[in-house]
Design a protein around this motif. Structure first.
Motif, PDB file in Angstrom:
ATOM      1  N   TYR A   5       0.839  -1.202   0.000  1.00  0.00           N
ATOM      2  CA  TYR A   5       0.000   0.000   0.000  1.00  0.00           C
ATOM      3  C   TYR A   5       0.872   1.249   0.000  1.00  0.00           C
ATOM      4  CZ  TYR A   5      -4.477  -2.261   0.824  1.00  0.00           C
ATOM      5  OH  TYR A   5      -5.623  -2.986   0.696  1.00  0.00           O
ATOM      6  N   ARG A   6       1.926   1.240   0.792  1.00  0.00           N
ATOM      7  CA  ARG A   6       2.812   2.405   0.871  1.00  0.00           C
ATOM      8  C   ARG A   6       3.631   2.586  -0.396  1.00  0.00           C
ATOM      9  NH1 ARG A   6       5.321   1.152   6.608  1.00  0.00           N
ATOM     10  NH2 ARG A   6       3.364   0.841   7.681  1.00  0.00           N
ATOM     11  N   LEU A   7       3.987   1.480  -1.039  1.00  0.00           N
ATOM     12  CA  LEU A   7       4.814   1.569  -2.238  1.00  0.00           C
ATOM     13  C   LEU A   7       4.000   1.829  -3.500  1.00  0.00           C
ATOM     14  CD1 LEU A   7       7.389  -1.315  -1.737  1.00  0.00           C
ATOM     15  CD2 LEU A   7       7.758   1.133  -1.505  1.00  0.00           C
ATOM     16  N   GLY A   8       2.701   1.723  -3.420  1.00  0.00           N
ATOM     17  CA  GLY A   8       1.865   1.917  -4.599  1.00  0.00           C
ATOM     18  C   GLY A   8       2.015   3.294  -5.213  1.00  0.00           C
ATOM     19  N   GLY A   9       2.030   4.318  -4.400  1.00  0.00           N
ATOM     20  CA  GLY A   9       2.173   5.693  -4.902  1.00  0.00           C
ATOM     21  C   GLY A   9       3.521   5.948  -5.558  1.00  0.00           C
ATOM     22  N   PRO A  10       4.612   5.687  -4.837  1.00  0.00           N
ATOM     23  CA  PRO A  10       5.928   5.904  -5.450  1.00  0.00           C
ATOM     24  C   PRO A  10       6.178   5.026  -6.677  1.00  0.00           C
ATOM     25  CG  PRO A  10       6.151   5.736  -3.077  1.00  0.00           C
ATOM     26  CD  PRO A  10       4.731   5.395  -3.409  1.00  0.00           C
ATOM     27  N   LEU A  11       5.709   3.788  -6.652  1.00  0.00           N
ATOM     28  CA  LEU A  11       5.892   2.932  -7.828  1.00  0.00           C
ATOM     29  C   LEU A  11       5.084   3.450  -9.012  1.00  0.00           C
ATOM     30  CD1 LEU A  11       5.885  -0.657  -6.306  1.00  0.00           C
ATOM     31  CD2 LEU A  11       7.822   0.595  -7.247  1.00  0.00           C
ATOM     32  N   GLY A  12       3.930   3.996  -8.754  1.00  0.00           N
ATOM     33  CA  GLY A  12       3.130   4.600  -9.823  1.00  0.00           C
ATOM     34  C   GLY A  12       3.815   5.819 -10.415  1.00  0.00           C
ATOM     35  N   VAL A  13       4.412   6.630  -9.559  1.00  0.00           N
ATOM     36  CA  VAL A  13       5.139   7.811 -10.038  1.00  0.00           C
ATOM     37  C   VAL A  13       6.361   7.383 -10.849  1.00  0.00           C
ATOM     38  CG1 VAL A  13       6.494   9.816  -9.291  1.00  0.00           C
ATOM     39  CG2 VAL A  13       4.318   9.300  -8.189  1.00  0.00           C
ATOM     40  N   ILE A  14       7.069   6.365 -10.364  1.00  0.00           N
ATOM     41  CA  ILE A  14       8.231   5.857 -11.098  1.00  0.00           C
ATOM     42  C   ILE A  14       7.794   5.330 -12.460  1.00  0.00           C
ATOM     43  CG2 ILE A  14       9.954   4.018 -11.165  1.00  0.00           C
ATOM     44  CD1 ILE A  14      10.188   4.351  -8.102  1.00  0.00           C
ATOM     45  N   GLY A  15       6.720   4.572 -12.496  1.00  0.00           N
ATOM     46  CA  GLY A  15       6.216   4.029 -13.757  1.00  0.00           C
ATOM     47  C   GLY A  15       5.814   5.121 -14.734  1.00  0.00           C
ATOM     48  N   ALA A  16       5.118   6.141 -14.238  1.00  0.00           N
ATOM     49  CA  ALA A  16       4.704   7.240 -15.108  1.00  0.00           C
ATOM     50  C   ALA A  16       5.905   8.013 -15.630  1.00  0.00           C
ATOM     51  CB  ALA A  16       3.767   8.176 -14.347  1.00  0.00           C
ATOM     52  N   THR A  17       6.898   8.223 -14.772  1.00  0.00           N
ATOM     53  CA  THR A  17       8.099   8.942 -15.194  1.00  0.00           C
ATOM     54  C   THR A  17       8.875   8.156 -16.243  1.00  0.00           C
ATOM     55  OG1 THR A  17       8.244   9.930 -12.991  1.00  0.00           O
ATOM     56  CG2 THR A  17      10.213  10.030 -14.362  1.00  0.00           C
ATOM     57  N   VAL A  18       9.007   6.861 -16.023  1.00  0.00           N
ATOM     58  CA  VAL A  18       9.728   6.023 -16.984  1.00  0.00           C
ATOM     59  C   VAL A  18       8.976   5.971 -18.304  1.00  0.00           C
ATOM     60  CG1 VAL A  18      10.440   3.653 -17.463  1.00  0.00           C
ATOM     61  CG2 VAL A  18      10.932   4.674 -15.259  1.00  0.00           C
ATOM     62  N   MET A  23       8.660   7.725 -24.048  1.00  0.00           N
ATOM     63  CA  MET A  23       7.993   8.469 -25.110  1.00  0.00           C
ATOM     64  C   MET A  23       8.865   9.605 -25.624  1.00  0.00           C
ATOM     65  SD  MET A  23       3.963   8.573 -24.031  1.00  0.00           S
ATOM     66  CE  MET A  23       4.250   9.559 -22.575  1.00  0.00           C
ATOM     67  N   MET A  24       9.491  10.342 -24.714  1.00  0.00           N
ATOM     68  CA  MET A  24      10.354  11.447 -25.139  1.00  0.00           C
ATOM     69  C   MET A  24      11.573  10.941 -25.902  1.00  0.00           C
ATOM     70  SD  MET A  24      10.216  14.254 -22.071  1.00  0.00           S
ATOM     71  CE  MET A  24      10.808  13.145 -20.818  1.00  0.00           C
ATOM     72  N   GLU A  48      15.008  -0.480 -23.938  1.00  0.00           N
ATOM     73  CA  GLU A  48      14.860  -1.809 -23.335  1.00  0.00           C
ATOM     74  C   GLU A  48      15.032  -1.752 -21.820  1.00  0.00           C
ATOM     75  OE1 GLU A  48      17.825  -4.087 -25.380  1.00  0.00           O
ATOM     76  OE2 GLU A  48      16.344  -4.951 -26.738  1.00  0.00           O
ATOM     77  N   LEU A  49      16.026  -1.043 -21.362  1.00  0.00           N
ATOM     78  CA  LEU A  49      16.256  -0.935 -19.914  1.00  0.00           C
ATOM     79  C   LEU A  49      15.108  -0.209 -19.221  1.00  0.00           C
ATOM     80  CD1 LEU A  49      20.069  -0.145 -19.869  1.00  0.00           C
ATOM     81  CD2 LEU A  49      18.954  -2.262 -19.186  1.00  0.00           C
ATOM     82  N   LEU A  50      14.604   0.843 -19.855  1.00  0.00           N
ATOM     83  CA  LEU A  50      13.480   1.565 -19.267  1.00  0.00           C
ATOM     84  C   LEU A  50      12.222   0.707 -19.231  1.00  0.00           C
ATOM     85  CD1 LEU A  50      13.995   5.132 -20.768  1.00  0.00           C
ATOM     86  CD2 LEU A  50      14.336   4.425 -18.403  1.00  0.00           C
ATOM     87  N   MET A  51      12.044  -0.160 -20.226  1.00  0.00           N
ATOM     88  CA  MET A  51      10.900  -1.066 -20.216  1.00  0.00           C
ATOM     89  C   MET A  51      10.987  -2.059 -19.062  1.00  0.00           C
ATOM     90  SD  MET A  51       8.625  -0.446 -22.476  1.00  0.00           S
ATOM     91  CE  MET A  51       7.754  -1.963 -22.741  1.00  0.00           C
ATOM     92  N   VAL A  52      12.200  -2.526 -18.771  1.00  0.00           N
ATOM     93  CA  VAL A  52      12.389  -3.430 -17.623  1.00  0.00           C
ATOM     94  C   VAL A  52      11.991  -2.724 -16.332  1.00  0.00           C
ATOM     95  CG1 VAL A  52      14.114  -4.645 -16.253  1.00  0.00           C
ATOM     96  CG2 VAL A  52      14.138  -4.842 -18.734  1.00  0.00           C
ATOM     97  N   ILE A  53      12.443  -1.490 -16.171  1.00  0.00           N
ATOM     98  CA  ILE A  53      12.097  -0.722 -14.972  1.00  0.00           C
ATOM     99  C   ILE A  53      10.594  -0.505 -14.901  1.00  0.00           C
ATOM    100  CG2 ILE A  53      12.354   1.513 -13.832  1.00  0.00           C
ATOM    101  CD1 ILE A  53      15.195   1.618 -15.060  1.00  0.00           C
ATOM    102  N   LEU A  54       9.985  -0.192 -16.039  1.00  0.00           N
ATOM    103  CA  LEU A  54       8.538   0.040 -16.074  1.00  0.00           C
ATOM    104  C   LEU A  54       7.757  -1.208 -15.674  1.00  0.00           C
ATOM    105  CD1 LEU A  54       6.199   1.931 -16.847  1.00  0.00           C
ATOM    106  CD2 LEU A  54       6.411   1.070 -19.169  1.00  0.00           C
ATOM    107  N   ILE A  55       8.164  -2.350 -16.175  1.00  0.00           N
ATOM    108  CA  ILE A  55       7.463  -3.592 -15.847  1.00  0.00           C
ATOM    109  C   ILE A  55       7.613  -3.926 -14.366  1.00  0.00           C
ATOM    110  CG2 ILE A  55       7.511  -6.091 -16.196  1.00  0.00           C
ATOM    111  CD1 ILE A  55       8.178  -5.410 -19.165  1.00  0.00           C
TER     112      ILE A  55
END
Length: 81
Positions: A5-18, A23-24, A48-55
């Motif tokens: 529950y606590r990691l959901g927010g930061p992981l979502g932000v990390i995913g959106a940033t990645v 895209m950029m 490829e590396l960013l996709m790994v982080i995103l997943i």
């Protein structure tokens, strides 16, 4: 479970940033190919590396909220029990 529950927010932000970074990077790579006839060196590998982080950032969030993608290809051919 509380940790997720606590990691959901930061992981979502990390995913959106990645995802925004991917895209950029793709946008800049395509523009450079057509305008300057030269692509970014290593853009494919960075993507490829960013996709790994995103997943790996998104998988715990998806699992916690039970939002997995499901298909029912065989279900329509089977009779209900």
């Amino acid at each position: 479970m509380r940790l997720l529950y606590r990691l959901g927010g930061p992981l979502g932000v990390i995913g959106a940033t990645v995802l925004c970074s991917i895209m950029m990077l793709t946008f800049v790579d395509v523009i450079m190919r057509y305008v300057f006839n030269a692509s970014l060196r290593g853009a494919f590998e960075i993507t490829e590396l960013l996709m790994v982080i995103l997943i790996y950032a998104g998988l715990p969030v998806v699992s916690r909220h039970n939002l997995h993608v499901t298909t029912d290809l065989v279900d329509r051919f089977l009779t209900p029990p």
